[in-house]
Design a protein around this motif. Structure first.
Motif, PDB file in Angstrom:
ATOM      1  N   SER A 172     -56.940  18.760  -1.375  1.00  0.00           N
ATOM      2  CA  SER A 172     -55.681  18.422  -2.040  1.00  0.00           C
ATOM      3  C   SER A 172     -54.594  19.452  -1.732  1.00  0.00           C
ATOM      4  CB  SER A 172     -55.951  18.333  -3.543  1.00  0.00           C
ATOM      5  OG  SER A 172     -54.752  18.289  -4.256  1.00  0.00           O
ATOM      6  N   ARG A 173     -54.973  20.723  -1.809  1.00  0.00           N
ATOM      7  CA  ARG A 173     -53.982  21.776  -1.534  1.00  0.00           C
ATOM      8  C   ARG A 173     -53.536  21.736  -0.078  1.00  0.00           C
ATOM      9  NH1 ARG A 173     -56.203  27.171  -4.697  1.00  0.00           N
ATOM     10  NH2 ARG A 173     -55.918  26.354  -6.809  1.00  0.00           N
ATOM     11  N   LEU A 174     -54.468  21.466   0.799  1.00  0.00           N
ATOM     12  CA  LEU A 174     -54.125  21.458   2.219  1.00  0.00           C
ATOM     13  C   LEU A 174     -53.164  20.311   2.531  1.00  0.00           C
ATOM     14  CD1 LEU A 174     -54.506  22.673   5.003  1.00  0.00           C
ATOM     15  CD2 LEU A 174     -56.527  21.227   5.319  1.00  0.00           C
ATOM     16  N   ALA A 175     -53.430  19.136   1.937  1.00  0.00           N
ATOM     17  CA  ALA A 175     -52.552  17.995   2.182  1.00  0.00           C
ATOM     18  C   ALA A 175     -51.132  18.291   1.708  1.00  0.00           C
ATOM     19  CB  ALA A 175     -53.104  16.758   1.472  1.00  0.00           C
ATOM     20  N   ARG A 176     -51.029  18.875   0.517  1.00  0.00           N
ATOM     21  CA  ARG A 176     -49.691  19.192  -0.005  1.00  0.00           C
ATOM     22  C   ARG A 176     -49.031  20.294   0.812  1.00  0.00           C
ATOM     23  NH1 ARG A 176     -52.464  16.936  -3.562  1.00  0.00           N
ATOM     24  NH2 ARG A 176     -51.643  15.830  -5.376  1.00  0.00           N
ATOM     25  N   ALA A 177     -49.813  21.250   1.220  1.00  0.00           N
ATOM     26  CA  ALA A 177     -49.254  22.339   2.032  1.00  0.00           C
ATOM     27  C   ALA A 177     -48.734  21.788   3.353  1.00  0.00           C
ATOM     28  CB  ALA A 177     -50.316  23.410   2.280  1.00  0.00           C
ATOM     29  N   ARG A 178     -49.476  20.884   3.937  1.00  0.00           N
ATOM     30  CA  ARG A 178     -49.040  20.300   5.218  1.00  0.00           C
ATOM     31  C   ARG A 178     -47.753  19.521   5.057  1.00  0.00           C
ATOM     32  NH1 ARG A 178     -55.026  18.326   7.350  1.00  0.00           N
ATOM     33  NH2 ARG A 178     -55.474  20.160   8.628  1.00  0.00           N
ATOM     34  N   LEU A 179     -47.651  18.788   3.955  1.00  0.00           N
ATOM     35  CA  LEU A 179     -46.421  18.020   3.727  1.00  0.00           C
ATOM     36  C   LEU A 179     -45.214  18.958   3.627  1.00  0.00           C
ATOM     37  CD1 LEU A 179     -45.001  15.342   3.089  1.00  0.00           C
ATOM     38  CD2 LEU A 179     -45.603  15.676   0.682  1.00  0.00           C
ATOM     39  N   ARG A 180     -45.373  20.024   2.858  1.00  0.00           N
ATOM     40  CA  ARG A 180     -44.266  20.973   2.694  1.00  0.00           C
ATOM     41  C   ARG A 180     -43.960  21.670   4.009  1.00  0.00           C
ATOM     42  NH1 ARG A 180     -44.279  23.922  -3.128  1.00  0.00           N
ATOM     43  NH2 ARG A 180     -45.248  22.290  -4.364  1.00  0.00           N
ATOM     44  N   LEU A 181     -44.999  22.031   4.729  1.00  0.00           N
ATOM     45  CA  LEU A 181     -44.788  22.732   5.999  1.00  0.00           C
ATOM     46  C   LEU A 181     -44.105  21.823   7.015  1.00  0.00           C
ATOM     47  CD1 LEU A 181     -48.187  24.640   6.219  1.00  0.00           C
ATOM     48  CD2 LEU A 181     -45.930  25.706   6.185  1.00  0.00           C
ATOM     49  N   ARG A 182     -44.508  20.587   6.987  1.00  0.00           N
ATOM     50  CA  ARG A 182     -43.892  19.645   7.911  1.00  0.00           C
ATOM     51  C   ARG A 182     -42.388  19.522   7.634  1.00  0.00           C
ATOM     52  NH1 ARG A 182     -40.912  15.832   7.527  1.00  0.00           N
ATOM     53  NH2 ARG A 182     -40.747  14.212   9.099  1.00  0.00           N
ATOM     54  N   ASP A 183     -42.015  19.412   6.345  1.00  0.00           N
ATOM     55  CA  ASP A 183     -40.594  19.335   5.989  1.00  0.00           C
ATOM     56  C   ASP A 183     -39.854  20.587   6.435  1.00  0.00           C
ATOM     57  OD1 ASP A 183     -40.925  16.859   4.934  1.00  0.00           O
ATOM     58  OD2 ASP A 183     -41.029  17.512   2.833  1.00  0.00           O
ATOM     59  N   CYS A 184     -40.475  21.726   6.185  1.00  0.00           N
ATOM     60  CA  CYS A 184     -39.837  22.997   6.538  1.00  0.00           C
ATOM     61  C   CYS A 184     -39.686  23.127   8.053  1.00  0.00           C
ATOM     62  CB  CYS A 184     -40.668  24.157   5.986  1.00  0.00           C
ATOM     63  SG  CYS A 184     -40.048  25.775   6.451  1.00  0.00           S
ATOM     64  N   LEU A 185     -40.742  22.762   8.772  1.00  0.00           N
ATOM     65  CA  LEU A 185     -40.679  22.887  10.233  1.00  0.00           C
ATOM     66  C   LEU A 185     -39.658  21.919  10.824  1.00  0.00           C
ATOM     67  CD1 LEU A 185     -44.507  23.277  10.947  1.00  0.00           C
ATOM     68  CD2 LEU A 185     -42.749  25.008  11.356  1.00  0.00           C
ATOM     69  N   GLU A 186     -39.521  20.795  10.187  1.00  0.00           N
ATOM     70  CA  GLU A 186     -38.520  19.847  10.689  1.00  0.00           C
ATOM     71  C   GLU A 186     -37.109  20.415  10.532  1.00  0.00           C
ATOM     72  OE1 GLU A 186     -37.556  15.101  10.291  1.00  0.00           O
ATOM     73  OE2 GLU A 186     -37.701  16.321   8.487  1.00  0.00           O
TER      74      GLU A 186
END
Lengths: 204, 273
Positions: A172-186
């Motif tokens: 669960s934490r990894l999925a949320r972290a990836r979502l946030r990271l993806r937004d930030c990297l974009e």
């Protein structure tokens, strides 16, 4: 000497054997600590503390993955170091300068060598800076999981053991972290090397 | 790329785990047909894959130095091992010190209250019979600060008619010099010794019908025994044995010093270990 033999000797108090283990793992440990904390000084402190703690508690190691056992100690050392530095917040400026130090480490070994990695040192430095900036924006518990699973590439079991949480929590934490990271990297896409930029746009 | 943000939490977790090959087979069986039909879901999966790939490509840093342990760092592990024992010893010594000091203070306050008419019941239980008359007299007399030590017990046991109380009071008040500077217990002790014989002769015997000759020895007994009973916490300067008092003080001193030393050692160990 192989790892089990080094561990056995180290458990009997042989410091040279333990230092053999330190040499084998210090790069992984230091990089994990650096990506979690984003500062070279803090990462070095946590790394040293983790190895001292590992030597102290080596008798508590009862077999299994030594790396997994060590990861747990490193992760705890990072949590302790982050808490300690929160009480003494004088090092926030260091974080900025640390990112500038990164290009000098161009000769460092990579844990995950993909063929499409950026070629130049400048590109790698740019990528490293963008990634670290996005990691630093994550809450600590999300960041630790993202660093362990995605930056360091450990599997879920190792990550769960390192953070001392159930597998479901890690997922669960990894999925949320990836979502946030993806937004930030974009948002910082223009900072990313062209290879990643192009792929990101094609995905769109 | 906005499709990833539109996912439900459940789908987000499923896609993330699917990407890592960590989704249970039953859920894979449910997810894959959806992926085949839903371009948005596929795009979300690609987004996650790209994100993971970018993170995995983060350049590794060369450690700034070697982290091998020196013998000093390795040896340092034994010092903190002593810390819990030291902390426990410091706590124990402090508690013991406080307990003994508390006992001492309690003794002191008992002695003080023994001088006050209202609270003087405990120290002289032996004197009640014969000094009953003096008790009520003392209550009436504001000047009788020395007498109450003997007086209060009699109140507890039930006062008797005291026709001859004033002589006892006078006898007690006859040694005012003692009561001035000394602690109350001393006064109580000396007064008992000094006053009771007179009180007995002048007031006690005629006043109390019940204690026939037999009580007679009792007033003489309390006088020596009473100070002995209070030696445990009596201050120096009293007539009671000195060694008993100083023993308590010595214990306090030793415990206090030990506690302070252990606390200091604990702090130093924590700082330098």
């Amino acid at each position: 000497m192989d790892e089990p033999a080094l561990i056995r000797e180290a458990q009997r108090g042989d410091l040279d054997s333990f230092n053999g283990l330190v040499l084998a793992y210090q790069s992984q440990v230091y990089n994990l600590a650096y990506r979690i904390m984003g500062e070279t000084d803090a990462a070095a402190d946590a790394t040293q503390e983790a190895f001292v703690s590992a030597f102290r508690n080596l008798r508590g190691y009862r077999g299994g993955s030594f790396r997994g056992w060590l990861l747990r100690i490193v992760t705890n050392a990072c949590y302790d170091e982050v808490r300690r530095r929160k009480r003494r917040p004088e090092s926030s400026l260091e974080a900025m300068t640390d990112l500038d130090l990164e290009p000098e480490d161009e000769g460092a070994a990579r844990f995950d060598s993909q063929p499409e990695l950026p070629e130049t040192a400048a590109e790698r430095a740019e990528l490293g800076r963008a990634i670290q900036d996005c990691l630093d924006r994550l809450p600590l518990e999300f960041r630790v999981v993202a660093v362990l699973a995605d930056v360091q590439g450990y599997d879920y079991q190792e990550v769960a053991a390192a953070v001392g949480k159930p597998l479901g929590t890690v997922k669960s934490r990894l999925a949320r972290a990836r979502l946030r990271l993806r937004d930030c990297l974009e948002r910082s896409r223009e900072l990313l090397p062209s290879a990643f930029r192009l792929e990101g746009e094609t995905v769109r | 790329m906005s499709s990833l943000r539109d996912l439900s939490e459940r789908d987000l977790e499923a896609l993330s785990a699917y990407l890592d090959g960590a989704l249970p087979p039953a859920e894979v069986a449910r997810l894959e047909p959806r992926l085949a039909d839903d371009a948005g879901l596929r795009a979300a999966l690609d987004d996650l894959r790209l994100t993971r790939r970018i993170l995995r490509s983060a350049p590794a840093l060369r450690p700034p130095r070697s982290f091998t342990l020196t013998p000093a760092q390795a040896g340092a592990r034994r010092r903190p091992a002593a810390a819990p024992a030291l902390r426990f010893a410091a706590t124990l010594a402090t508690v013991a010190f406080l307990a003994v000091s508390g006992l001492d203070l309690l003794g002191a306050s008992l002695r003080q209250s023994a001088a006050a008419p209202a609270a003087a019941a405990l120290p002289q239980p032996q004197t009640f019979d014969l000094q009953a008359p003096a008790g009520e007299a003392a209550l009436e007399s504001a000047a009788a600060t020395e007498a109450p030590a003997e007086a209060a017990p009699s109140m507890l046991l039930g006062p008797m008619p005291t026709p001859t109380a004033p002589p006892a009071e006078r006898a007690a008040a006859g040694t005012p010099g003692l009561g001035g500077g000394l602690p109350p217990s001393d006064v109580g002790g000396t007064v008992t010794q000094g006053a009771t014989p007179e009180a007995m002769l002048a007031a006690g015997l005629p006043a109390t019908p019940t204690p026939t000759p037999t009580p007679r020895p009792t007033p003489t007994l309390p006088a020596p025994t009473e100070p002995a009973a209070s030696t445990f916490a009596a201050p120096p300067g009293a007539q009671s044995p000195l060694w008993g008092m100083s023993l308590l003080n010595w214990i306090e001193l030793v415990l206090g010093g030990t506690a302070a030393a252990l606390i200091l050692a604990t702090i130093l160990l924590r700082r330098y270990a």
